[in-house]
Design an enzyme around this catalytic site. Structure first.
Site, PDB file in Angstrom:
ATOM      1  CG  ASP A  63      20.124  18.104  72.467  1.00  0.00           C
ATOM      2  OD1 ASP A  63      19.752  18.675  71.506  1.00  0.00           O
ATOM      3  OD2 ASP A  63      20.893  18.398  73.444  1.00  0.00           O
ATOM      4  CG  ASN A  64      18.030  20.323  75.714  1.00  0.00           C
ATOM      5  OD1 ASN A  64      18.693  19.354  76.085  1.00  0.00           O
ATOM      6  ND2 ASN A  64      18.777  21.383  75.557  1.00  0.00           N
ATOM      7  NE  ARG A 119      25.778  19.107  82.152  1.00  0.00           N
ATOM      8  CZ  ARG A 119      26.161  20.119  82.455  1.00  0.00           C
ATOM      9  NH1 ARG A 119      27.044  20.245  83.539  1.00  0.00           N
ATOM     10  NH2 ARG A 119      25.776  21.224  81.983  1.00  0.00           N
ATOM     11  NE  ARG A 144      17.374  13.601  77.346  1.00  0.00           N
ATOM     12  CZ  ARG A 144      17.825  14.735  77.943  1.00  0.00           C
ATOM     13  NH1 ARG A 144      17.833  15.919  77.431  1.00  0.00           N
ATOM     14  NH2 ARG A 144      18.191  14.510  79.231  1.00  0.00           N
ATOM     15  N   GLY A 202      23.958  12.110  73.477  1.00  0.00           N
ATOM     16  CA  GLY A 202      23.525  11.262  74.554  1.00  0.00           C
ATOM     17  C   GLY A 202      23.886  11.725  75.915  1.00  0.00           C
TER      18      GLY A 202
HETATM   19  P1  AMP Z   1      22.597  20.791  77.068  1.00  0.00           P
HETATM   20  O1  AMP Z   1      22.680  21.792  76.133  1.00  0.00           O
HETATM   21  O2  AMP Z   1      23.172  21.062  78.312  1.00  0.00           O
HETATM   22  O3  AMP Z   1      21.297  20.097  77.034  1.00  0.00           O
HETATM   23  O4  AMP Z   1      23.876  19.595  76.532  1.00  0.00           O
HETATM   24  C1  AMP Z   1      23.960  19.148  75.314  1.00  0.00           C
HETATM   25  C2  AMP Z   1      24.925  17.807  75.284  1.00  0.00           C
HETATM   26  O5  AMP Z   1      26.272  18.066  75.851  1.00  0.00           O
HETATM   27  C3  AMP Z   1      24.246  16.841  76.135  1.00  0.00           C
HETATM   28  O6  AMP Z   1      24.562  15.523  75.317  1.00  0.00           O
HETATM   29  C4  AMP Z   1      24.879  16.786  77.375  1.00  0.00           C
HETATM   30  O7  AMP Z   1      24.944  15.470  77.852  1.00  0.00           O
HETATM   31  C5  AMP Z   1      26.313  17.373  76.763  1.00  0.00           C
HETATM   32  N1  AMP Z   1      26.960  17.915  77.918  1.00  0.00           N
HETATM   33  C6  AMP Z   1      26.824  19.293  78.259  1.00  0.00           C
HETATM   34  N2  AMP Z   1      27.563  19.551  79.356  1.00  0.00           N
HETATM   35  C7  AMP Z   1      28.552  18.626  79.600  1.00  0.00           C
HETATM   36  C8  AMP Z   1      29.656  18.178  80.593  1.00  0.00           C
HETATM   37  N3  AMP Z   1      30.099  19.177  81.403  1.00  0.00           N
HETATM   38  N4  AMP Z   1      30.188  17.167  80.276  1.00  0.00           N
HETATM   39  C9  AMP Z   1      30.051  16.261  79.533  1.00  0.00           C
HETATM   40  N5  AMP Z   1      28.960  16.315  78.586  1.00  0.00           N
HETATM   41  C10 AMP Z   1      28.338  17.509  78.520  1.00  0.00           C
HETATM   42 MG    MG Z   2      20.402  18.763  77.097  1.00  0.00          MG
END
Ligand code: AMP
Ligand code: MG
Length: 529
Positions: free
Chosen positions: A269-270, A103, A199, A100
């Protein structure tokens, strides 16, 4: 500020989490949860992209307090409710369950001249999906996202956009290399904009929960809002949707391959359902051409998301989406057929892309060999991808061997270390390339001069001159960290015209400097952001 044409399709159509409090939890049967940005009263704007103008904001409006407050989350637009989307995903090949928007907080959607735009703040505070994270983002990663998403747009690569980059005014604690050295960094907020941020993972979450009702709602919403060309209904429509997502995903990845972009974290998720490049994290640009390269240190062991593997990973991710959509189709055969089409189309379209990069018009049976030998050569000795392809347009069917070698040799790192054998291998390739160009000219029936001109133009519209080299992004970050945004402005301006000659920016059309070879942030990036 002018009245925005608010039109919230996502929240108006899909089920909302009945719990309104902001605490970390697992959700079920819902597409999103309410989430409100933190009030960053000390926030300040650093940069607003040209997208503002495209969206109808004038220069005066951007300077107004209201613009800053809206796009740093201090105030919500009247009669709107911000929210975080629920999605799941496969991370580095493994099922990761619910993720989800941890951030990212969605503000609203607007609908203008038949174009839908969703606005989302990245780094504006925690949501019910933040898990152990703080929901914040640092300046470093926010500069990277803001600059790169706009650069990709101007390169003609499908992508989410970035409207603005702001300082939150707060400090954020991060352990950059995950080695037990946490430190405070400046917090930042990016306002991302795209038709939708859905996504593959949104579908995966519904499917994993066995919630066919939500799955169907998501698919129907996606179809009726974003794929209006699909006129069929029921199973046939879901299959067409999958075909369309498959085609768009392939197209996006081929653009990445063309410009030398390595996403770095191609988790499901990306992966955008609209085939947009999304979630700029530890991405990088190929400097020495290397199929095995990934900038992401978290992926150092397996290099799952290395440059050369991106097309194959795209297919793997589509397989996960196919599994998620299966309950709507209940027949694996047509889904598999669509996955097979990806492989076939990849072969055809990769060849097309390479022909454009090489400036070859007419097809010939030996073209694949020519391309393969080129790729082998590019791996022989460190060769800068961007410079190599850009210089190649200076070679034509009449160029002598030695001249041709001289032209491309500015793309070599450590030319003093180029062995005789490697040089000979390059000379041999250049010889076959020039012969191939000669053949092309012979196959051409039109005006020879016009043909030559068109060739150069096509090559220079395919092979960018200026890309956001990893070390350039890091230099911008170092300056921005000190509160100096001049370089950021310059690089942003340069990247708006990546295919044009811009002599004032010639110093950025150069080999990566040696100091940047192994520097953190330049060739090594973690997921810390
Ligand atoms: P990402 O690999 O950056 O696409 O992030 C993977 C997951 O981790 C996603 O669900 C993001 O929303 C969550 N996420 C990454 N960084 C943070 C953060 N600083 N605080 C909260 N959730 C995060
Ligand atoms: Mg992401």
């Amino acid at each position: 500020m002018h009245k925005l044409p608010i039109n919230n399709s996502f929240t108006n159509t899909l089920p909302e989490d009945p719990i309104q409090e902001n605490f970390t939890r697992q959700v079920s049967d819902v597409a999103y949860s309410i989430a409100t940005p933190l009030k960053f009263e000390k926030a300040s704007l650093i940069h607003v992209s040209q997208l503002a103008e495209e969206l109808g904001f004038d220069v005066q409006e951007i300077k107004e307090e209201e613009f800053l407050k809206l796009f740093t989350g201090q105030v919500l637009y009247p009669n709107t409710q911000s929210y975080a989307m629920a999605y799941a995903g496969h991370q580095f090949g493994n099922w990761a369950g619910q993720l989800g928007d941890g951030r990212a907080i969605n503000l609203f959607e607007i609908l203008e001249k038949d174009k839908r735009w969703a606005f989302q703040l990245k780094g504006a505070g925690p949501t019910p999906y933040s898990r152990r994270g703080d929901g914040l983002a640092v300046l470093r990663s926010s500069v990277r996202e803001h600059l790169c998403s706009e650069a990709m747009h101007h390169l003609g690569v499908p992508t989410t956009r970035s409207l603005s980059l702001s300082l939150s005014g707060d400090q954020v604690l991060r352990d950059v290399m995950y080695d037990g050295h946490p430190d405070y960094e400046k917090g930042a907020i990016v306002c991302r904009v795209a038709p939708s941020f859905i996504r593959f993972g949104n579908f995966e979450l519904a499917a994993a929960q066995g919630d066919n009702d939500l799955l169907k709602k998501l698919a129907d919403y996606t179809l009726s809002t974003f794929f209006t060309d699909i006129k069929t209904t029921g199973k046939e429509a879901y299959l067409q949707l999958f075909q369309e997502v498959t085609d768009r995903t392939l197209e996006m990845i081929l653009h990445w391959q063309r410009v030398g972009f390595v996403h770095g974290v191609m988790n499901t998720d990306n992966m955008s359902i609209l085939g947009l490049t999304i979630d700029y994290g530890p991405y990088g640009w190929l400097e020495p051409y290397d199929h095995g390269w990934t900038p992401n240190t978290t992926d150092r062991q397996n290099k799952r998301y290395r440059y050369g593997a991106q097309p194959e990973i795209g297919l793997w991710n589509l397989l996960q989406l196919a599994n998620a959509l299966f309950p709507l189709v209940e027949d694996a055969v047509p889904l598999q057929k669509i996955l097979d089409s990806y492989k076939i189309n990849y072969q055809v379209q990769y060849l097309e892309t390479m022909m454009n990069k090489l400036g070859i018009y007419h097809t010939h049976k030996d073209d694949r060999d020519l391309i393969q030998t080129l790729e082998e050569n590019l791996h022989l000795h460190e060769t800068d991808m961007t410079i190599f392809y850009r210089e190649l347009s200076k070679i034509d069917h009449k160029t002598a061997q030695n001249d041709a070698f001289k032209i491309i040799s500015i793309a070599f790192y450590h030319i003093d270390q180029l062995t005789e054998a490697r040089k000979n291998s390059w000379i041999a390739w250049l010889e076959s390339y020039v012969l191939r160009l000669e053949l092309d000219v012979k196959m051409e029936t039109g005006n020879a001069l016009a043909f030559a001109k068109a060739r150069t133009e096509k090559m220079n519209a395919t092979n960018p001159k200026y890309v956001l080299r990893n070390y350039i992004a890091q230099l911008v970050i170092d300056e921005a960290d000190k509160g100096d945004y001049q370089l950021l402005n310059d690089i942003y301006t340069m990247l708006q015209k990546p295919y044009e000659e811009q002599p004032e920016y010639d110093k950025w059309y150069a080999l990566r400097p040696e100091w940047a070879r192994d520097k953190v942030g330049c060739s090594m990036l973690s997921c810390s952001s």
